[in-house]
Design an enzyme around this catalytic site. Structure first.
Site, PDB file in Angstrom:
ATOM      1  N   ASP A 623       0.846  -1.348  -0.145  1.00 52.83           N
ATOM      2  CA  ASP A 623       0.058  -0.031  -0.070  1.00 52.83           C
ATOM      3  C   ASP A 623       0.941   1.335   0.096  1.00 52.83           C
ATOM      4  O   ASP A 623       2.155   1.197   0.160  1.00 52.83           O
ATOM      5  CB  ASP A 623      -0.936  -0.060   1.179  1.00 52.83           C
ATOM      6  CG  ASP A 623      -1.755   1.182   1.523  1.00 52.83           C
ATOM      7  OD1 ASP A 623      -2.479   1.452   0.258  1.00 52.83           O
ATOM      8  OD2 ASP A 623      -2.088   1.477   2.284  1.00 52.83           O
ATOM      9  N   GLU A 758      -3.536  20.647   1.130  1.00 55.56           N
ATOM     10  CA  GLU A 758      -4.075  22.055   1.539  1.00 55.56           C
ATOM     11  C   GLU A 758      -3.407  22.330   2.667  1.00 55.56           C
ATOM     12  O   GLU A 758      -3.320  23.697   3.003  1.00 55.56           O
ATOM     13  CB  GLU A 758      -5.685  21.869   1.444  1.00 55.56           C
ATOM     14  CG  GLU A 758      -6.114  21.937   0.236  1.00 55.56           C
ATOM     15  CD  GLU A 758      -7.445  22.645   0.108  1.00 55.56           C
ATOM     16  OE1 GLU A 758      -8.320  22.591   1.129  1.00 55.56           O
ATOM     17  OE2 GLU A 758      -7.818  23.536  -0.820  1.00 55.56           O
TER      18      GLU A 758
END
Length: 1591
Positions: A623, A758
């Site tokens: 992963d 962000e």
């Protein structure tokens, strides 16, 4: 018309295939990311074309309805009732305060549907199924069935077994030990299951859930009268008593509303106090008011509630003063009908997770985990929004947004729920985590008209998520327990068996067939000889046969021989393996190198039986988020108006410098020190400019003194550009600002965002001086260099994977309307104004390419000022698009495009997704070991590509193929084209075992990047063989946007199709499926526990520990188990066949040659411990040498340590030695009988059998010792002690009385006097052992001398060579220790040499060119490849200070030739302040933290950026600590700092930042130049190394 509208499948789908039917490839990170964006845009166009075409040709098609209708169109909006693809199973209707329909209820009114409980179980056994299920699994082994049959035979006296009870003990021991081991492993899983199942949750009680039967108990619980309905179970009672002292009021209020209601609860009662006499309008209020009463007993569940967040749910006094009447509006709000009559008894109560049922109403609070799949009915947010953290599912810490169903968003109390009425029509449970379709049906209370609203994945909370930043959520349970999406993706816990264990079954079968053959021969000959009458047996042994039938007697002899020769199939092997694997698991768990201090845990082996598989792994499936990365973003660099700011160095740059072998880079430690100096300089300058109260210096990652310089000079144009750039970052986002400690730290801001990108952007703006303070209704507050600014927020155009951009429309304080936009560079550039400076566009493009090639994520920032009339027109269009029903998404996108154009460039940002510590080095080392790594991630394409380059999994010179198609035909065409591309360069593929791992002589390396939709087609039965062929020929495969089920299918494809050993590693619940599917599953432990770690075979803290686990422990375990198996079969063959050679001398009647005590103790005491020690402690090479030469691991990939050839070789060796140890004593006895010292003759069967037994045991133990590589004190004691114990037993046994457990004859009485006192006995033993072992010794000598394996060479280097010195390891004997400078012998810091398959255009074998200090051309370390590196022979093992390399003409094919030697050390040259250059070191060195040592023999890391420039030119003002190793440059080119003796007292010498020629596209003027500092800064002194310089 049809020509103008081609079929969608042909629109741009295969434009990446050239005319020669070869797939086009791309190189470098920037071009790969750009190509992935283009492929996604083309895929989006194809989907739109498909949709339009289907709508055009569909007659009487219903108009598509939005699943998120506006309130004005709620009654007409309709969501699809089923997903696009047919999902197996029946849809479920969940009723709330509505009776079931006649079709869904039986004649008693009970629901026909029965749903799974919310209790989950990952363990394999229960208390009742453990014994039968475990025995069934154990008897899957053929050997156990065989042993059981022999035990049964021995209970019949006719077969002549001496002690049948004793014979059953070994089998019982195997079964018990294996059962205990399996039980302990499974009990641990069961404990974790119980911890999850007994976690606490708040449910609406005293309320009828019509979806469940009144008595849902199974028949056996009804029969036993347990768990009666309505009774509070012991677990719930215990929970409520524990939380009783944590008194807390439950109050729910929605933001922006005034209506509240209050409730307090008594958790120890199941009925309402005061007889329900409180007014029906007095609903119970539900917002948590912190304020504990009494002591707080913390109940935590991983990842449970923090102690400061854990409020009480305890008992209050039930006085009327605690109830406050509410004044709700009597109007109908969605599903709420205030005219509905209720009894008002519903209230919130605490219960356990496992008690939840489908149709229950639950209340979730902040920081609680979601106990089941739940549809959001209402939240504390006025807009119905809630935030989730999916860390337990996918490892991501960024927040995901979910929303409440609009019709139920007004629910805020128990009374509201009682007065509501609706039905949720839900799809059946399925595995797809990203899709959910349901319909909420209800009747409008005012108009009595039926209404319906769509429910999608945006309204669904998945089990395992954690609620964040949301005070409370009211939800409806839809799927429970095994029906939840995360558990459907997990699958059943498998029972894994190692590869050698499976191969052992074959060897057991072979040995069993051999046993049947020799038993059949013995029985046949015995039957024939029994029929002869002219023999002495017929005369002297009458009546001893069991029957009068020769045939029956032969059958009895057959079974007797099976019992006599049973050790040829060693039952003790399985006992010993269990012991050995337990010891190996202990060593793995005790390895401090795999201890992770933050979690206080080491590697935890959970499956002890597959440790040898760790040494044979060929493919690793990993992963990304949380496994390779920390999911932490750092703002490293930015480009503002063509000027680059930021001095950081990424992992990708370090890896590239390592592979390219550049030697002029600083070490990581030195780089950190220099960045700290630069950071202090920058912060000091910013502090002088303005007061930034919100700066967090420890989180400042954008280190650029030049930025502070430019901000200080307000007269320049660059100043205004920088301010506009960071103002855009502070305004254009969807981040939430939070002050966790407003009283203690009022200026400490923390940002919580949906994306870590962000949060990093806004955090960087805060630390530079542009903090975002918060949003208040329609305003955005920021500060600009200490001055507050306020913007009016108008609209946010959200970021989506389709748009690849985000925009914010705000009104500035001066009245201007500004649109700020950030997104992918290709998307922003399409929307730039025509008057943008072309030079600026080109420069910014090059800067972003440079960032991307350095492994950074890039975003382009733009803006435009809107005219008032244009803005008003657009606003009307956009709001109309939001309210549209038909093609709503397309209408919104079209409206957004009307305003997102004519942008001006502000700059570009570059973020680094921080990798876990040591990930690039670990990946490189695994790659050198011949292991291929596949990334399987749910992230988007660009993110996965960026991480691939960042962790050096994808490299700049790789040929990257991006597969993106919407149809099976397109997928097939692209895969075939990819195969054609590879075949045109590398030739046809091969699947030979001996060519696994490395690919010597490869001319290019390839990588595949594929998205989830394309992978779905690629895994279909017709295409998956081709996809497997393509993927296994590539260095790396990156699969993006894949579901957990697709991860498991991909692992299964490679495991079954390639017959390869696979390992899966992940950290989230979405990785469980692939962890269980792989041969070995590894889970990363987390702060809050991990579902992946619970389901894994091995759990540890960091990805980098995988190298030690595989290359050291895995390789050792494989080597040990392989050698142990072979030696076990050998020692049983030599013992058993010696008995067989005796058969002709006893008429093949299965007479025992040895005394029964020897047969019993042979595998129990006399020979068991040496092989156990061999399997537990043997080391062919040291762990540090194994890590220094990872290429040695390839023997495990190719399965060369345990082959059938090796098995037969050991069997034949045992056959030969059995003949030697039998016939040499036989000949001695035959040619002349010896006489003991007491005058007794050595002529009995006990005398002869004991002689053969002693010779066989001595030979077996010595043979195991010869095969042992690592002799420890334990090895010496066991190998020699086992034989001495056998001698001691003969002494003891000789003096035992006649009738004993072992024998009832006097054959062994005084045996020690008869044998040990005779020289013939000892001479025979020694001679037999020497003759038996001589061939083995000669073969080992010949192979190690003339045909050495790589591990033999490394072992010789370690034992007799200088490998320890080169690794910086001290010898045990002090006299052997040389003066070792760790910088001159750092083989651990040696750059990770690339394998041959990575070499581009490398043809044939080339020896390494020696490097001379005179300036000769230096060969790149890339040339030290798998096909051109010296064979490690004695002649090729030079002293590290030699300057010549000897090359073997015959490099081995698997790994010895792949082992790179460190480059020779050049002489150290010292330049003195006078300009003199000398090899003589100075008499003293100044004490400084920046000391420079002689250059390592290993090329150092280069962090310069010039390698990433297209023109490969020198970069300006490079951060260096050592000059470039150009021995031909004149001394005059080198800067000569003042001598160290001229320093003022206390002054510290520094390293100087040198400059080079300017870069053509890098912003040289934007980099930090100490020479250009103002006088004030120069007073602090430049960074200068004061002292002799090492060249």
């Amino acid at each position: 018309m049809f020509k103008r509208q081609p079929p969608p499948s042909e629109i741009d789908e295969n434009d990446t295939i050239d005319p020669q039917l070869r797939l086009r490839t791309v190189r470098t990170a920037a071009s790969t990311i750009a190509e992935s964006i283009r492929s996604e845009i083309k895929a989006q166009k194809r989907r739109r074309a498909t949709q339009k075409r289907s709508l055009f040709f569909r007659k009487n098609a219903k108009k598509p309805k939005t699943s998120e209708p506006d309130s004005s169109t709620a009654q007409s909006a309709e969501a699809p009732s089923a997903p696009q693809s047919r999902i197996p199973g029946a849809r479920r209707n969940i009723y709330v305060n509505q009776p079931l329909t006649a079709m869904e209820a039986d004649h008693h009114g009970e629901p026909l549907a029965r749903y799974a409980r919310n209790k989950v179980r990952t363990s394999r056994y229960t208390l009742f199924t453990f014994l039968p299920k475990n025995l069934f699994e154990q008897f899957h082994r053929i050997a156990n069935i065989y042993f059981l049959a022999l035990v049964i035979f021995q209970f019949f006296s006719v077969f002549g077994a001496a002690s049948p009870q004793t014979a059953a003990l070994p089998l019982l021991f195997i079964l018990v030990v294996t059962a205990v081991k399996d039980g302990v492993e499974d009990y641990r899983r069961a404990q974790l299951d119980e911890e999850v199942n007994t976690s606490a949750v708040t449910r609406l009680g005293e309320w009828r859930n019509v979806n469940q039967a009144l008595d849902p108990r199974p028949w056996y619980q009804r029969l036993l009268h347990i768990n009666a309905p309505g009774k509070i179970t012991r677990g719930v009672q215990k929970l409520r008593e524990k939380e009783a002292g944590e008194g807390k009021q439950i109050i729910l209020s929605k933001g922006g509303e005034d209506r509240v209601s209050m409730s307090t609860t008594d958790m120890n009662d199941s009925i309402t106090a005061l007889g329900g006499s409180h007014p029906p309008t007095g609903g119970r209020q539900l917002e948590d008011i912190e304020g504990s009463i009494g002591s707080v007993d913390v109940h935590t569940y991983p990842p449970g509630l923090p102690e400061n967040e854990l409020g009480g749910w305890g008992q209050h006094s039930m006085s009327l003063s605690n109830y406050v009447q509410s004044s709700p509006s009597r109007s109908s709000l969605g599903v709420v009908d205030w005219s509905r009559r209720t009894n008002g008894t519903a209230r919130w109560e605490r219960t356990l997770w496992k008690k939840l049922e489908v149709g229950d109403i639950v209340l979730l609070r902040e920081d609680e985990q979601v106990p089941a799949d739940i549809v959001v009915l209402s939240t504390s947010d006025a807009d119905g929004l809630c935030y989730l953290e999916t860390k337990n599912l996918d490892g991501e810490t960024n927040l995901k947004v979910r929303k409440a169903i609009q019709a139920t968003a007004s629910l805020s109390s128990e009374e509201d729920i009682e007065k509501s009425s609706f039905v949720l029509d839900s799809e059946p449970p399925h595995q797809n985590l990203y899709v959910y379709n349901g319909v909420l049906r209800y009747t409008d209370a005012a108009t009595r008209e039926p209404r319906r609203e769509g429910v999608t994945i945006n309204e669904l909370l998945l089990r395992g998520c954690t609620v964040r930043n949301t005070a409370w959520i009211i939800g409806l349970v839809v799927f429970t327990g095994p029906d939840t999406k995360i558990y459907l993706n997990g699958g059943q816990t498998p029972s894994k068996q190692s590869k050698i264990a499976k191969e052992t079954n074959f060897n057991v079968v072979v040995n069993f067939l051999f046993l049947v053959i020799i038993c059949s021969v013995s029985a046949t000959i015995n039957g024939v000889m029994d029929g002869l009458t002219a023999t002495s047996t017929y005369i002297y042994e009458q009546g001893v046969e069991p029957t009068s039938s020769n045939v029956l007697n032969a059958l009895v002899t057959f079974v007797s021989c099976l019992i006599a020769f049973q050790n040829i199939v060693p039952v003790s092997l399985f006992i010993s393996i269990e012991i050995v694997k337990t010891i190996q698991a202990y060593f793995i768990a005790q390895d401090l190198d795999m201890y992770y201090k933050p979690f206080n845990t080491a590697c935890v082996p959970k499956n002890w039986g597959i440790s040898d598989d760790l040494g044979q792994i060929e493919y690793i499936f990993s992963d990304k988020t949380g496994t390779l990365t920390q999911n932490v973003m750092e703002f490293q660099k930015c480009s503002v108006r063509g000027v680059i700011y930021g001095e950081g160095v990424t992992e990708a740059q370090r890896g590239a410098a390592t592979r390219e072998g550049r030697v002029d880079a600083v070490a990581p430690e030195e780089l950190a020190e220099k960045l700290a100096v630069l950071k202090d300089t920058m912060v000091a300058r910013l502090t002088k400019l303005f007061k930034n109260r919100y700066m967090q210096v420890d989180k400042l990652t954008l280190v650029s003194p030049k930025l502070a310089e430019d901000l200080a000079d307000r007269s320049t144009e660059q100043y205004s550009h920088i301010v506009a750039f960071f103002r855009a970052l502070a305004v254009c986002h969807s981040v939430l600002a939070d002050k966790p400690e407003p009283q203690e730290r009022p200026y400490h801001l923390e940002y919580k965002a949906e994306s870590p990108d962000e949060a990093a952007l806004v955090g960087a703006a805060r630390d530079v001086g542009f903090p975002f303070l918060g949003k208040h209704k329609d305003t955005i507050d920021i500060e600009v260099l200490g001055q507050p600014e306020r913007f009016t927020h108008i609209k946010t155009l959200e970021f989506t994977s389709t748009r690849k951009r985000m925009s914010v429309v705000v009104r500035a304080s001066d009245g201007r309307i500004i649109l700020y936009c950030k997104g992918a560079d290709s998307v922003i550039y399409e929307r730039l104004a025509a008057d943008v400076d072309p030079a600026l566009k080109e420069k910014t493009t090059k800067d972003m390419d440079f960032f991307a090639n350095g492994g950074l994520r890039t975003l382009c920032i733009g803006y435009r000022v809107l005219a008032e009339d244009e803005f008003l027109r657009w606003l009307r269009n956009y709001e109309a698009a939001q309210s549209s029903v038909d093609n709503r998404d397309e209408a919104i996108e079209s409206a957004a495009a009307e305003v997102e154009h004519s942008l001006q460039i502000l700059g570009a940002t570059a973020l680094e997704d921080k990798l876990q510590e040591g990930v690039p080095e670990a990946i490189e080392m695994l790659h050198r070991a011949g292991i291929k790594l596949w990334i399987l991630t749910g992230d988007k394409l660009q993110t996965a590509i960026e991480i691939g380059f960042s962790c050096n999994l994808l490299k700049q010179d790789m040929e990257v193929m991006i597969l993106s198609a919407d149809s099976p035909e397109g997928t097939l065409a692209q895969i075939e084209a990819g195969l054609n591309k590879i075949a045109s360069i590398l030739g046809p593929p091969t699947s030979k075992t001996m060519e696994r791992g490395f690919a010597p002589g490869a001319k290019a390396s390839f990588a595949v990047v594929i998205d989830g939709d394309t992978l779905h087609h690629a895994l279909t039965p017709d295409i998956k063989p081709l996809f497997l062929n393509l993927g296994t020929q590539c260095e790396t495969v990156v699969c993006c946007r894949v579901s957990p089920a697709q991860k498991a299918l991909t692992v299964k494809l490679v495991k079954d199709g390639r017959k390869a050993m696979t390992l899966s590693i992940g950290d989230g619940a979405n990785d469980v499926a692939m962890i269980q599917e792989a041969n070995v599953g590894c889970g990363l432990l987390g702060h809050e526990g991990s579902q992946a770690a619970m389901s894994a075979d091995y759990a540890f803290g960091q990805f980098r520990f995988l190298t030690k686990l595989l290359l050291v422990h895995g390789r050792w375990s494989y080597q040990r188990i392989a050698d142990m198996h072979s030696n076990f079969f050998y020692k049983n063959v030599i013992w058993t066949l010696a008995m067989f050679w005796f058969m002709p001398f006893c008429y093949f009647d299965a007479t025992y040659l040895y005394d029964y005590s020897f047969i019993l103790f042979y595998n129990l005491i006399f020979t068991s411990l040496p092989v156990i020690v061999l399997g537990s402690f043997d080391q062919d090479i040291n762990s540090k040498a194994a890590l220094a030469f990872p290429q040695l691991y390839v023997r495990g990939i190719r399965g060369l340590e345990y082959t059938r050839t090796k098995f037969w070789f050991y069997m034949l060796d045992g056959l030969y030695q059995s003949a030697v140890v039998f016939f040499i004593p036989y000949l001695v006895w035959q040619l002349g009988l010896a006489v003991a010292s007491n005058g007794k003759g050595i002529d009995s069967l006990a005398d002869f059998g004991t002689t053969v037994a002693v010779a066989a045991i001595f030979a077996a133990n010595t043979y195991v010792g010869m095969n042992t590589h690592y002799w420890t004190s334990i090895t010496w004691a066991v190998v020699i002690g086992s034989s001495l114990v056998m001698i001691l037993w003969i002494v003891i046994y000789s003096f035992l009385p006649v009738n004993t457990f072992f024998s009832n004859t006097d054959g062994f009485v005084n045996e020690v006097e008869i044998l040990f006192a005779n020289v013939t006995f000892w001479t025979t033993i020694v001679f037999s052992v020497l003759v038996a072992l001589a061939p083995r010794f000669l073969i080992k000598f010949f192979k190690s001398t003339y045909m050495p394996l790589d591990k033999d060479i490394v072992r010789e280097m370690w034992v007799g060579g200088d490998l320890k010195d080169r690794l910086g390891i001290r010898h045990r004997k002090e006299s052997k220790n040389r003066h070792v400078d760790l910088e001159t012998a750092p083989m651990f810091r040696e750059p990770h040499a690339r394998s041959a398959s990575e070499l581009a255009l490398q043809q044939g074998y080339e020896p390494t060119v020696p490097r001379s200090p005179a300036g000769s051309d230096r060969k790149s370390p890339d040339d030290n490849s798998a096909n051109d590196i010296e064979q490690l022979s004695k002649a090729a093992l030079p002293n590290p200070h030699d300057t010549e390399d000897t090359v073997s003409p015959n490099p081995s094919y698997y790994s010895a030739s792949d082992i790179p030697l460190p480059s020779p050390l050049p002489p150290s040259l010292y330049q003195y302040p006078s300009g003199e250059i000398s090899s003589q070191a100075p008499f003293s060195a100044p004490s400084t933290s920046y000391s420079l040592s002689p250059e390592s023999p290993v090329p150092k890391l280069d962090y310069s950026r010039r390698a990433y420039s297209p023109a490969s030119q020198a970069e300006s003002y490079e951060l260096q600590a050592r000059p470039s190793r150009d021995w031909s440059q004149s001394p005059s080119r080198l800067q000569t700092p003042p001598h160290s003796h001229s320093l003022a007292p206390g002054q510290q010498p520094h390293v100087q930042l040198q400059s080079e020629a300017p870069h053509d596209h890098d912003a040289g003027e934007g980099r930090y130049r100490p020479e250009e500092d103002d006088q004030e800064d120069q007073a602090n002194g430049p960074l200068v190394w004061d002292g002799p310089r090492v060249l």
